[in-house]
Write a protein that holds these residues in place. Sequence first.
Motif, PDB file in Angstrom:
ATOM      1  N   ARG A 191       0.838  -1.189   0.000  1.00 34.01           N
ATOM      2  CA  ARG A 191       0.000   0.000   0.000  1.00 34.01           C
ATOM      3  C   ARG A 191       0.874   1.241   0.000  1.00 34.01           C
ATOM      4  O   ARG A 191       1.751   1.409   0.830  1.00 34.01           O
ATOM      5  CB  ARG A 191      -0.911  -0.020   1.224  1.00 34.01           C
ATOM      6  CG  ARG A 191      -1.847   1.157   1.313  1.00 34.01           C
ATOM      7  CD  ARG A 191      -2.887   0.922   2.380  1.00 34.01           C
ATOM      8  NE  ARG A 191      -3.569  -0.335   2.087  1.00 34.01           N
ATOM      9  CZ  ARG A 191      -4.171  -1.066   3.015  1.00 34.01           C
ATOM     10  NH1 ARG A 191      -4.149  -0.685   4.273  1.00 34.01           N
ATOM     11  NH2 ARG A 191      -4.773  -2.192   2.687  1.00 34.01           N
ATOM     12  N   GLN A 218      -2.812   6.195   1.883  1.00 34.09           N
ATOM     13  CA  GLN A 218      -4.130   6.047   2.498  1.00 34.09           C
ATOM     14  C   GLN A 218      -4.778   7.425   2.635  1.00 34.09           C
ATOM     15  O   GLN A 218      -4.110   8.393   3.000  1.00 34.09           O
ATOM     16  CB  GLN A 218      -4.012   5.399   3.876  1.00 34.09           C
ATOM     17  CG  GLN A 218      -3.616   3.924   3.825  1.00 34.09           C
ATOM     18  CD  GLN A 218      -3.561   3.322   5.216  1.00 34.09           C
ATOM     19  OE1 GLN A 218      -2.789   3.755   6.064  1.00 34.09           O
ATOM     20  NE2 GLN A 218      -4.390   2.320   5.449  1.00 34.09           N
ATOM     21  N   THR A 221     -13.312  -3.215  -3.178  1.00 41.05           N
ATOM     22  CA  THR A 221     -13.721  -2.716  -1.864  1.00 41.05           C
ATOM     23  C   THR A 221     -13.802  -3.864  -0.869  1.00 41.05           C
ATOM     24  O   THR A 221     -14.014  -5.019  -1.237  1.00 41.05           O
ATOM     25  CB  THR A 221     -15.104  -2.022  -1.932  1.00 41.05           C
ATOM     26  OG1 THR A 221     -16.109  -2.983  -2.284  1.00 41.05           O
ATOM     27  CG2 THR A 221     -15.099  -0.884  -2.934  1.00 41.05           C
ATOM     28  N   GLU A 233     -12.550  -0.532   3.576  1.00 40.21           N
ATOM     29  CA  GLU A 233     -11.868   0.432   2.711  1.00 40.21           C
ATOM     30  C   GLU A 233     -12.123   0.151   1.242  1.00 40.21           C
ATOM     31  O   GLU A 233     -12.572  -0.934   0.854  1.00 40.21           O
ATOM     32  CB  GLU A 233     -10.353   0.412   2.969  1.00 40.21           C
ATOM     33  CG  GLU A 233      -9.691  -0.896   2.591  1.00 40.21           C
ATOM     34  CD  GLU A 233      -8.194  -0.904   2.880  1.00 40.21           C
ATOM     35  OE1 GLU A 233      -7.706   0.021   3.536  1.00 40.21           O
ATOM     36  OE2 GLU A 233      -7.531  -1.856   2.442  1.00 40.21           O
ATOM     37  N   ARG A 243     -10.046   0.245  -2.501  1.00 42.77           N
ATOM     38  CA  ARG A 243      -8.671   0.169  -2.994  1.00 42.77           C
ATOM     39  C   ARG A 243      -8.656   0.443  -4.495  1.00 42.77           C
ATOM     40  O   ARG A 243      -9.453  -0.121  -5.243  1.00 42.77           O
ATOM     41  CB  ARG A 243      -8.083  -1.222  -2.719  1.00 42.77           C
ATOM     42  CG  ARG A 243      -7.970  -1.559  -1.242  1.00 42.77           C
ATOM     43  CD  ARG A 243      -7.619  -3.006  -1.032  1.00 42.77           C
ATOM     44  NE  ARG A 243      -7.521  -3.334   0.385  1.00 42.77           N
ATOM     45  CZ  ARG A 243      -7.424  -4.572   0.856  1.00 42.77           C
ATOM     46  NH1 ARG A 243      -7.418  -5.602   0.015  1.00 42.77           N
ATOM     47  NH2 ARG A 243      -7.349  -4.784   2.161  1.00 42.77           N
ATOM     48  N   SER A 269      -5.583   3.572  -1.083  1.00 44.53           N
ATOM     49  CA  SER A 269      -6.733   3.097  -0.323  1.00 44.53           C
ATOM     50  C   SER A 269      -7.372   4.275   0.400  1.00 44.53           C
ATOM     51  O   SER A 269      -6.718   5.281   0.692  1.00 44.53           O
ATOM     52  CB  SER A 269      -6.320   2.017   0.677  1.00 44.53           C
ATOM     53  OG  SER A 269      -5.476   2.560   1.680  1.00 44.53           O
ATOM     54  N   ARG A 322     -18.472   1.408   0.283  1.00 43.82           N
ATOM     55  CA  ARG A 322     -17.300   2.294   0.277  1.00 43.82           C
ATOM     56  C   ARG A 322     -17.195   3.171  -0.978  1.00 43.82           C
ATOM     57  O   ARG A 322     -16.128   3.739  -1.246  1.00 43.82           O
ATOM     58  CB  ARG A 322     -16.010   1.491   0.439  1.00 43.82           C
ATOM     59  CG  ARG A 322     -15.914   0.771   1.782  1.00 43.82           C
ATOM     60  CD  ARG A 322     -15.555   1.740   2.871  1.00 43.82           C
ATOM     61  NE  ARG A 322     -15.829   1.211   4.224  1.00 43.82           N
ATOM     62  CZ  ARG A 322     -15.649   1.907   5.337  1.00 43.82           C
ATOM     63  NH1 ARG A 322     -15.225   3.141   5.283  1.00 43.82           N
ATOM     64  NH2 ARG A 322     -15.921   1.389   6.501  1.00 43.82           N
TER      65      ARG A 322
END
Length: 383
Positions: free
Chosen positions: A2, A5, A138, A142, A144, A154, A278
Motif C-alpha cells: 500500500r 491512504q 472494496t 476500505e 482500494r 486506499s 465504500r
Amino acid sequence: MRDSQYHAIIVGGGLVGASLALALSRAGKRVALLEPRPAQCNELEQGWDARIYAVSPANRRFLEGMGAWPGMERIGIIAAMDVCGDAGGRIEFSARDADADALAWIVENRWLQAALWRQLADSEVDCIGDCQAQSLSTTASEARLVLDDGRLLSAELLVGADGANSWVRGQLGLAASVKPYGQSGVVANFTCEKPHGQVARQWFTGDSILAWLPMAGNRISMVWSTSDPQSLLELPPEALADKVAAAGGHQLGAFATLTAAAAFPLRLVQPEAVVAERVALVGDAAHTVHPLAGQGVNLGFQDAAQLAALLQAAPDCGDWMLLRRYQRQRREAVTTMQIGCDSLYRLFHAKLPGLPWLRNTGLSLTNCCSPLKRRFARQAIGY
C-alpha cells in the motif's frame, strides 16, 4: 504494497469532482484527486469556450465559499427567461419573481475549471495526473484503487466523478438505465447586433429546442437540441450565424460566429443506485438530464456540496449509513429534475392531435398566473 491512504479518493477532476475534492480538503480530510487531464489555467482570455454553464445562486455560493468563483468580467447574467412554445404559447419570468438578483450566471467551462484548480494547487489535495486507474475493489473497511503505474491507493471512501460513461460505475457492476433522446445538443457562441438585456430565450419548435443564453457583453451562447446536428455542424461560420439568428426571429439582430459549433449526444442516464460499499457517485456518473433546463451541472455541484457537508465531521467517510443518507437526500431533487425535463421534452415532441394547442395554452395561462410564475422562478434558482 500500500502506497497511500486517504479519507477519500475522487476519480475524475471535472467541475464536480474538483469542487468535491476542494470542499473535503477544506473540511480537514486527506483527499486524492485522480485526473489525467488537469485543467489549464493559462491563456484563458484567448477566444471563448463553447462549453458554458448556467450556475444557480446556491452553487455560486458553494463555489464562492471556497474562493473558486471566477472574476466577473467574463460572466453573463440571466435576469429573466422568455420561453416560447411551438404554436404561440409563451411564458416569461424574472429574478424579481423570486426576490433574487439573478436566476443564474453564465460561465465558461474553462474559467470555472481554472478557478477550482487554482484553489486545488494551494490546497492539501494530492492531485494525481500522470496515470490512470486500472482496477477498483472494496472491502467492509476500505476502497482500494490500483493505478496503471502499479501504485495502490486506499481510502475510507472512493467517489466516482468520472462522467456519464463512468468507469467507476462499470467497475462496481451498477446497472444504469440509458435512454437516448435521438438528439444532439449543438453548441456555439455568437456576438449579436442588439443587446440581449440579460434575458435567456428558448423556443420549443415541435421537433427541436433552441436556447440563447446571455453571455458577457453583446454575446450569446446557443444550445440547439436537434435530431439533425450535421445540418448545423457543416455550415460555414457566416451561414451558421445567419441560421441561428433567423431561428430566433432576429430578435437580437444579426449574429457573427465566435466559436465553431460542436455537438454532444443527449441521453437520460439513471443508475440503479448511486452508492455501494465504500463508494459514491456524483455528477454525470450519478445522473444526466436533458439540457433544456440547464440544470445538469447544478445537480452535480449540489451532489458535491451535500456529500461534503455529510462527511465534514464523519469519523468514517465511507460509513454505509452516511452513504445511504446521501443517496436519499439527493434522490428527490435529481428524480424531480429528470422527470420534469423528460416530461417537458416529450410534451413538446408529441404529435397527437390537439396537443400543440393544449401545451401552448398551458404555457400562456401559466404566464398569467403570478403564483405559478414565482414558483417557476424559485425552482430555476434552486430554492
